[in-house]
Enzyme design. Structure first.
Site, PDB file in Angstrom:
ATOM      1  N   ASP A 160     -11.731  29.221  26.087  1.00 48.42           N
ATOM      2  CA  ASP A 160     -11.162  27.906  25.799  1.00 48.42           C
ATOM      3  C   ASP A 160     -10.623  27.820  24.374  1.00 48.42           C
ATOM      4  O   ASP A 160     -10.698  26.787  23.726  1.00 48.42           O
ATOM      5  CB  ASP A 160     -12.188  26.796  26.061  1.00 48.42           C
ATOM      6  CG  ASP A 160     -13.485  27.037  25.310  1.00 48.42           C
ATOM      7  OD1 ASP A 160     -13.578  28.046  24.591  1.00 48.42           O
ATOM      8  OD2 ASP A 160     -14.400  26.207  25.457  1.00 48.42           O
TER       9      ASP A 160
ATOM     10  N   ASP B 158     -25.629  31.724  20.099  1.00 48.42           N
ATOM     11  CA  ASP B 158     -25.091  31.468  18.757  1.00 48.42           C
ATOM     12  C   ASP B 158     -26.125  30.815  17.856  1.00 48.42           C
ATOM     13  O   ASP B 158     -26.202  31.113  16.662  1.00 48.42           O
ATOM     14  CB  ASP B 158     -23.804  30.647  18.821  1.00 48.42           C
ATOM     15  CG  ASP B 158     -23.979  29.370  19.596  1.00 48.42           C
ATOM     16  OD1 ASP B 158     -24.788  29.352  20.548  1.00 48.42           O
ATOM     17  OD2 ASP B 158     -23.320  28.373  19.268  1.00 48.42           O
TER      18      ASP B 158
END
Lengths: 410, 659
Positions: free
Chosen positions: B389, B470
């Protein structure tokens, strides 16, 4: 000659698509090797006879580095227009084999281009972790034409193979310009012992299903140290030109779980005593690995141990070949007792282990079973090297007057 | 995508072979030739009749198979238009469409291609696109037109569908509340008579051909506000056309073959499948001179958002210096459509069996993708990690090519990222400027192989730990005080608004106004000064030159920064110790930058732009740069507002997606 004609057409085909291939045909390389100096010294001089490409054979074999071409389908269209029939052999990408849950990738391993009575065998080489080239086995699938060419006569594809990245040389033979490995004789030598074994990833996964992997910080740290120690040892021995293989626990780790066994605490290598060199000890010391102990002597039960980072130790066992078996020795320092570990005879294969191209016994199962018995699949945390191995034999005691020589501890 | 497989065809060619052989035998005999001419004509007629009969028998056969059969059939013998003709008239699909409050389904020839009876899900208008020649499902969408703006997305989608496709609509629960006139008119133009009058909790089904006939429509009005219309079931027949008619006639090239394969399978990609003047699928951007990242593998991490992936790959393949051979798309799950997109662009894609759930699933997918990348490219020292994205800046590779040597040489670096968390339209200015930050932004970044192989991979969170990869990478145990290099103006743009932790509101607030570089070939100016020690010299130089702002003013006000350009200003905020971000968070909030957790800091210093001036914020006394504060200046303290309800929930969600 038809053969020369087909080779010429094939080289034309691939150069029109800018695909760099090199000749690896053992027959022709053998002929070339005899005349190599002359070929090198008179490049481009027209030849009067067809000396190499007309030699009797069914195939001419070339190599292609996968990463140097883009898999254009145009190549095959052109090939067809030129009259070639071609066959592609694909299979699973072994570089992703270690990962149970990826799919979608099958890669071309071999191509065969046939024209009239001659065929070109194009072997695709892949770069793999450990800085080496790999080619796959040639296996026909159900629907394939088994009579396309006499497959059994092919020089490559019976087993997968591992090679060093070759330096290439452009030569002109029989009025054809072609790339060959710079040193044909050493390439042929390499070819004769290139057999590669893939790690048994599927079995390793099954193993970890039963015995979940140790991912504690200690285990992670140990594996990291063991990996760098093995890399350093491999570098050192390769520089000396000493052939070695993964032995004992390190070999078991590779065979059973495709990884270092975290509770093994050392790295074990095997070397045939005939490959022993006096330089080994100084070379390791130079590499930053001091000698920890030396047991035995060249004539009997030699064993070296080097101190790696922290408590990780590198053990090198020397193997003695007899008519129907091989063995290595062990020594108990305090008592001077000798032990003997017997193995069935074995040959060496390449494999990939923690990003390294290394040797293992091709007959790994027999090797591991000799050492660890039929229950080698079950992890054991307590291991006594004097009694646990199933192939251990008591081998007497060193004479006291030899102790200073055969039991050296630093 | 679900695939509808037609019933197996009866293979006609075997039956035909005997008379073929016989006919040729006859024709080859000279004596009989003349006689045979008449015979042949007769034969042709017979063949035609036989053909028609066969076709009638295999009425249910898929057209595709029919085509194959026709090809296997002897080319020379006949050039009969009849089978095609017969198919045109006779090949029919039974379509069933059901609409109700709690369930919708669509069945094509008895095969269910859509069934949704999940609670609290799938509200709105479901749309299915079928190939008019094969009956295959080409696209399946649901637009929650109860909610705002979804009708616009539906219009956009319907406009992208090629003429001639078969469209099936059905409403689940409610689909009219935010269905505006524009959308209603589009539905009307497709032939719907009910659409203009669709109202609250009506049930509705419609089947029609885009730009052609209507196959059926059914509607049930809701009798009262509190109740739903009765369930409706529409049963109709759709006549298939020939494959020829359903395809475009692009010149036969390798690229167009890929295009054709793609366009016959999926819908909703607009001009890539337009018959006239389709948009290119090969881009050939200018190569980069002295490209240091040409051989760096690029891993694109994807899920099942094929339209996103399509947009992402277009921008990636248009970036200067891109090397398509180094790109691998890793798809989390066995989704066909993302793979179709990957193949359209001639790239390689790998599917990954999903492991675990939610964030842990993403995390496992990342691990598998990174491991595979380094395994497929064993020579690589780095990998570029991208997500589906992201838009990629035209100078993305140029940016990396100029900075990658730092990652190789400076061990105090953790990553290079294309994303500046604080780089909004109003806070980023200089495309040639880079920073060092203690936070790892992700969203287009470079990973060092040794970091992955030696540190991260061995202790990557296992599937049962529901961690974000992350967030895990940002933990001190992993980061170990190392920093990332980021640009002032981001080289990636996060356009995804549908995602695991993402929604429209969140995207609008935190991502939409992010600045994105569109200038090609930007020459980075301070690359060498980004090394660990040089950067400190640089910061001291900057602070030395910076003008101290008037601390008696409100830092949230525009007037806090003078109306100048190109100057360097500094302000001091209160920061009691390293982890005290109280004032910073309030400042970030009023500056409308990232405030959900702390990003973009370097030793208690933040660097951004305000009114085209470089604007430095130093946290006193925690920052080592506090010494630069004149003794007369009191650091600004901003109090956090009293805790509101729900204020905690948003950051938790948000932090997860912001990678």
């Amino acid at each position: 000659s038809v053969k020369q004609h087909v080779v010429r057409k094939f080289l034309g085909l691939i150069s029109s698509h800018n695909i760099p291939v090199y000749l690896i045909d053992p027959l022709i390389l053998g002929l070339v090797d005899k005349d190599i100096e002359q070929i090198k010294s008179s490049p481009g001089s027209p030849s009067l006879e067809c000396k190499y490409f007309c030699a009797p054979r069914d195939f001419t074999t070339f190599a292609l580095l996968d990463k140097t071409w883009k898999h254009e389908v145009g190549l095959f269209r052109t090939a067809e227009k030129m009259g070639f029939q071609w066959l592609k052999i694909i299979n699973k990408d072994p570089r992703l084999d270690g990962m149970d849950d990826l799919s979608g990738i099958e890669i071309p391993l071999h191509y065969i281009f046939k024209l009239a009575s001659h065929a070109i065998h194009l072997v695709v080489f892949y770069e793999r972790s450990g800085n080496y080239l790999w080619h796959g086995p040639l296996r026909l699938k159900q629907h394939m034409d088994r009579k396309f060419v006499p497959f059994r006569k092919l020089h490559f594809g019976r087993y997968p193979g591992a090679y060093e990245k070759p330096e290439l040389l452009l030569i002109s033979i029989d009025d054809l310009k072609v790339q060959i490995p710079k040193n044909p004789s050493s390439f042929l030598e390499e070819m004769s012992r290139s057999r590669f074994l893939e790690c048994r990833y599927r079995e390793a996964r099954a193993f970890f299903q039963l015995y979940p992997d140790d991912v504690s910080l200690d285990a992670v740290e140990f594996r990291k140290k063991a990996k760098s120690l093995l890399h350093l040892a491999a570098l050192t021995l390769n520089n000396l030109g000493v052939k070695f293989w993964l032995s004992s626990g390190t070999c078991l780790g590779w065979y059973r779980q495709c990884n270092v066994i975290p509770h093994s605490k050392d790295v074990d290598l095997g070397i045939f005593i005939r490959d022993y060199k006096a330089d080994i000890i100084p070379a390791f010391q130079k590499a930053g690995l001091p000698l920890k102990h030396k047991f035995g002597k060249i004539g009997d039960s030699l064993e070296l141990s080097f101190q790696g980072e922290d408590d990780v130790k590198l053990d090198i066992f020397f193997f003695y070949e007899e008519d129907d078996h091989v063995w290595n020795g062990g020594t108990q320092a305090k008592s001077g007792k000798k032990f003997k570990y017997l193995f069935p005879k074995f040959t060496l294969c390449w494999t990939e282990f923690i990003e390294l191209k290394v040797h293992v016994p091709c007959e790994t199962l027999q090797y591991v079973e000799a050492n660890y018995g039929p229950d080698w699949k079950i992890p054991v945390k307590t291991w006594d090297w004097k009694s646990s191995p199933s192939n251990v034999q008591y081998n007497g005691v060193w004479p006291i007057d030899e102790w200073d020589d055969v039991i050296q501890i630093y | 995508m679900d695939e509808w497989k037609p019933n197996p065809a009866i293979k006609p060619h075997k039956k035909r072979s005997w008379y073929l052989a016989w006919k040729y035998k006859l024709m080859n005999q000279r004596a009989l030739r003349k006689l045979c001419q008449t015979g042949a004509v007769l034969f042709l007629l017979v063949t035609v009749i036989v053909n028609i009969k066969l076709i009638l028998d295999t009425r249910r056969a898929a057209y595709e198979e029919e085509e194959e059969a026709a090809q296997d059939y002897d080319d020379e013998m006949l050039n009969v238009e009849v089978p095609r003709h017969a198919v045109n008239n006779k090949k029919v699909l039974d379509v069933e469409v059901y609409s109700s409050r709690s369930k919708v389904y669509v069945a094509v020839d008895g095969t269910t291609v859509l069934e949704d009876e999940a609670r609290e899900q799938g509200r709105g208008i479901h749309v299915i696109v079928l190939n008019q020649a094969t009956g295959h499902v080409m696209a399946k969408r649901v637009f929650d037109t109860y909610s705002p703006h979804e009708d616009e997305a539906m219009v956009l989608f319907l406009n992208m569908v090629a003429r001639g496709r078969i469209l099936i609509f059905t409403i689940k629960d409610e689909g009219s509340f935010h269905l505006k006139d524009t959308a209603k008119n589009v539905l009307k133009s497709l032939g719907s008579q009910v659409a203009p009058f669709l109202s609250w909790r009506d049930m509705w089904t419609f089947v029609g051909k885009k730009g052609g006939e209507v196959y059926g429509e059914k509607h049930a009005k809701s009798p009262a506000l509190s109740t739903w219309g009765d369930p409706v079931l529409l049963k109709t027949e759709v006549h298939l056309t020939s494959v020829e008619d359903a395809e475009c006639h692009w010149p036969d090239t390798e690229l167009n073959r890929r295009r054709k394969r793609f366009c016959s399978k999926v819908e909703g990609y607009g001009s890539v499948c337009s018959c006239k003047d389709p948009t290119p699928i090969e881009f050939n951007p200018d190569p980069l001179k002295d490209n240091k990242v040409f051989d760096v593998p690029v891993a694109v991490i994807a899920g099942n958002r094929p339209n996103y992936l399509y947009r992402m790959l277009r921008s990636l393949l248009s970036a200067q210096g891109v090397n398509p051979q180094m790109i691998t798309v890793f798809i989390d799950g066995y989704y066909e459509e993302p793979m179709d997109v990957v193949e359209l662009f001639g790239l390689s894609g790998i599917q990954h069996t999903p492991i675990s759930i939610k964030n842990a699933r993403v995390s496992q997918h990342y691990k598998a993708s990174l491991t595979a990348t380094f395994s497929l490219f064993p020579d690589a020292k780095f990998a570029v990690v991208l997500e589906e994205d992201l838009d990629i800046s035209v100078d993305f590779f140029s940016f990396l090519s100029q900075s990658i040597h730092l990652l190789e040489e400076d061990e105090s670096l953790y990553c290079i990222s294309a994303w500046n968390d604080q780089g909004y339209e109003h806070t980023a200015e200089d495309p040639s400027l880079l920073y060092r930050v203690e936070t790892m932004p992700g969203l287009g970044w470079v990973l060092r192989k040794s970091l992955y192989k030696d540190e991260l991979e061995p202790k990557w969170p296992t599937p049962e730990k529901l961690w974000d990869w992350d967030m895990w990478m940002r933990m001190p145990e992993q980061r170990k005080g190392r920093e990332c290099i980021i640009p002032d103006i981001s080289r990636s743009y996060h356009f995804g608004i549908v995602g695991l932790n993402m929604n429209g509101y969140f995207h609008e607030a935190y991502f939409k106004k992010h600045k994105f570089n569109t200038v090609p070939n930007v020459q980075l100016k301070n690359v060498e000064s980004l090394r660990k020690d040089a950067y400190e010299t640089e910061i001291h130089r900057l602070l030395g030159e910076a003008e101290v702002l008037d601390h008696s003013k409100n830092p949230c006000e525009d007037s806090f920064v003078p109306d100048t350009e190109g100057k360097v200003y500094v302000m001091f905020i209160r920061m009691e110790q390293e982890a005290d971000f109280t004032t910073w968070t309030q400042l970030a909030k009023c500056l409308h930058i990232w405030d959900l957790d702390v990003r973009g800091n370097h030793k208690g210093l933040w660097r951004l732009f305000r009114k085209k001036n470089h604007f430095l914020v130093v946290g006193v006394p925690a920052s080592p740069y506090s010494s630069k504060k004149p003794s007369s200046v009191t650091p600004i303290y901003m109090e956090p507002p009293a805790k509101e309800e729900g204020a905690v929930a948003v950051p938790a969600v948000a932090a997860a997606e912001q990678t």
